[in-house]
Write an enzyme that holds these catalytic residues in place. Structure first.
Site, PDB file in Angstrom:
ATOM      1  N   HIS A 236       4.018   1.310   2.247  1.00  0.00           N
ATOM      2  CA  HIS A 236       5.188   0.598   1.715  1.00  0.00           C
ATOM      3  C   HIS A 236       5.853   1.419   0.596  1.00  0.00           C
ATOM      4  O   HIS A 236       7.080   1.493   0.510  1.00  0.00           O
ATOM      5  CB  HIS A 236       4.778  -0.744   1.110  1.00  0.00           C
TER       6      HIS A 236
ATOM      7  N   HIS B  66       0.859  -1.182   0.000  1.00  0.00           N
ATOM      8  CA  HIS B  66       0.000   0.000   0.000  1.00  0.00           C
ATOM      9  C   HIS B  66       0.898   1.236   0.000  1.00  0.00           C
ATOM     10  O   HIS B  66       2.132   1.123  -0.076  1.00  0.00           O
ATOM     11  CB  HIS B  66      -0.943  -0.024   1.205  1.00  0.00           C
TER      12      HIS B  66
ATOM     13  N   ASP C 250       5.573   0.044  12.856  1.00  0.00           N
ATOM     14  CA  ASP C 250       5.941  -1.133  13.659  1.00  0.00           C
ATOM     15  C   ASP C 250       7.094  -0.715  14.558  1.00  0.00           C
ATOM     16  O   ASP C 250       8.250  -1.119  14.357  1.00  0.00           O
ATOM     17  CB  ASP C 250       6.317  -2.281  12.726  1.00  0.00           C
TER      18      ASP C 250
HETATM   19  P1  AMP Z   1       4.800  -5.341   6.411  1.00  0.00           P
HETATM   20  O1  AMP Z   1       4.589  -5.665   4.970  1.00  0.00           O
HETATM   21  O2  AMP Z   1       3.528  -5.089   7.160  1.00  0.00           O
HETATM   22  O3  AMP Z   1       5.741  -6.293   7.097  1.00  0.00           O
HETATM   23  O4  AMP Z   1       5.555  -3.943   6.427  1.00  0.00           O
HETATM   24  C1  AMP Z   1       6.754  -3.767   5.730  1.00  0.00           C
HETATM   25  C2  AMP Z   1       7.357  -2.463   6.132  1.00  0.00           C
HETATM   26  O5  AMP Z   1       6.458  -1.395   5.822  1.00  0.00           O
HETATM   27  C3  AMP Z   1       7.632  -2.371   7.642  1.00  0.00           C
HETATM   28  O6  AMP Z   1       8.876  -1.704   7.843  1.00  0.00           O
HETATM   29  C4  AMP Z   1       6.472  -1.552   8.133  1.00  0.00           C
HETATM   30  O7  AMP Z   1       6.764  -0.832   9.322  1.00  0.00           O
HETATM   31  C5  AMP Z   1       6.260  -0.596   6.965  1.00  0.00           C
HETATM   32  N1  AMP Z   1       4.901  -0.064   6.985  1.00  0.00           N
HETATM   33  C6  AMP Z   1       3.740  -0.768   7.059  1.00  0.00           C
HETATM   34  N2  AMP Z   1       2.686   0.077   7.117  1.00  0.00           N
HETATM   35  C7  AMP Z   1       3.192   1.329   7.089  1.00  0.00           C
HETATM   36  C8  AMP Z   1       2.618   2.638   7.134  1.00  0.00           C
HETATM   37  N3  AMP Z   1       1.309   2.841   7.233  1.00  0.00           N
HETATM   38  N4  AMP Z   1       3.447   3.699   7.068  1.00  0.00           N
HETATM   39  C9  AMP Z   1       4.798   3.526   6.990  1.00  0.00           C
HETATM   40  N5  AMP Z   1       5.403   2.329   6.940  1.00  0.00           N
HETATM   41  C10 AMP Z   1       4.618   1.240   6.998  1.00  0.00           C
END
Ligand code: AMP
Length: 300
Positions: A54, A51, A169
């Site tokens: 990312h 999204h 996170d």
């Molecule tokens: P995930 O795919 O959920 O493991 O997230 C991958 C990376 O994207 C991690 O470093 C998350 O902290 C970051 N991330 C996920 N959602 C957001 C957001 N809303 N804003 C900024 N970074 C994000």
């Protein structure tokens, strides 16, 4: 092959030739070539279903490195037995298109077998005690060992100069910073502010589980985080445990099932004491069975 693509083009130029690797050997060859050509390597580890949050990380990576690798891997080691590993959204074709449009140079999307050839019963796990223990670590035992282990593996596979993570996170970011420092990874870890919907709801791959009503309910998490942060700054009350209880009640009144609401020291993630000036408030709550997390930083 790489010259004229990475580094020498404007970051916003639409790429039509992003590389896609499913195997470690192919990815390593590609990164080695980029490095020989003088590129700096930035990595954005994700679990996919990308999204705008990312993609903000990817754009940051493009502004800091000249060869950007985004990894998409739903890491089974960080999921508990009753969690959503099987139902976690997997949308690799959409992710590939979005990354290419963002100008990412390389997508690494390995299989579970590629990362864990002998299954999850590995000889070596990476554990970051202390930082991993409270908050999400309390409700998800072993979760941060899974995160630290896979990020360690990804760093050793990609050998990046820079790695970009989201502050959404927050506990994960602190765990990874500590792991990288303790294990002497020559990688600069960058944390990027949380991207949000207009309602304040933090963007998350898991938001796709929510109905529109549940999305409205979920927006209360950030609202209550912000209200609590404002109270801490405005009235100077340092009875943080009482503040946490009040916020838990507010989350319940808003229709959420809170898991925790913790006012912590920003660096150690221990319960904040009156002497602490840099705080972070961490929260996790469920709506309709979907577990959501968010946080806000507060400087007093
Ligand atoms: P995930 O795919 O959920 O493991 O997230 C991958 C990376 O994207 C991690 O470093 C998350 O902290 C970051 N991330 C996920 N959602 C957001 C957001 N809303 N804003 C900024 N970074 C994000």
């Amino acid at each position: 092959m790489l010259s004229g693509r990475a580094g020498s083009r404007a970051p916003n130029t639409v790429s039509t030739d992003m590389e896609l690797h499913h195997d470690i050997a192919g990815l390593r060859r590609s990164v080695a070539t980029a490095r020989q050509q003088g590129h700096s390597i930035a990595v954005v580890p994700t679990m996919g279903h990308l999204h705008e949050g990312h993609l903000t990380l990817v754009r940051e990576a493009l502004s800091r490195g000249s060869f950007v690798v985004c990894t998409v891997f739903v890491n089974p080691m960080q999921f508990g037995r009753n969690e959503d590993l099987d139902s976690y959204p997997r949308t690799l074709e959409d992710d590939r298109r979005n990354l290419e449009a963002a100008g990412c140079h390389c997508l690494f999307a390995p299989s579970v077998r590629e990362i864990y050839p002998h299954g999850l019963d590995v000889h070596t796990r990476v554990s970051v005690p202390g930082l991993s223990e409270g908050h999400c670590g309390a409700g998800r035992p072993g979760h941060f060992d899974g995160v630290a282990t896979v990020v360690c593996k990804l760093f050793n596979i990609v050998l990046p100069d820079i790695a970009i993570f989201g502050q959404k996170d927050y506990q994960q970011l602190q765990v990874i910073r500590a792991m990288a420092a303790d294990l002497c990874f020559p990688v600069r870890i960058i944390g990027i502010p949380t991207q949000r919907a207009a309602s304040g709801l933090a963007l998350s791959s898991r938001n796709s589980y929510l109905s529109s009503e549940q999305r409205d309910t979920a927006a209360a998490i950030y609202r209550i985080l912000r209200q609590t942060a404002d109270l801490l700054k405005d009235d100077g009350t340092v009875d943080y445990r009482q503040r946490e209880q009040n916020a838990l009640d507010q989350l319940r009144e808003a229709g959420l099932e809170p898991e925790y609401f913790s006012i912590c020291a920003a660096d150690t993630l221990k319960p904040a004491s009156p002497e602490d000036r840099e705080l972070v408030i961490l929260a996790a709550a469920r709506t309709g069975g979907t577990r959501l997390i968010d946080n806000i930083s507060v400087t007093l």
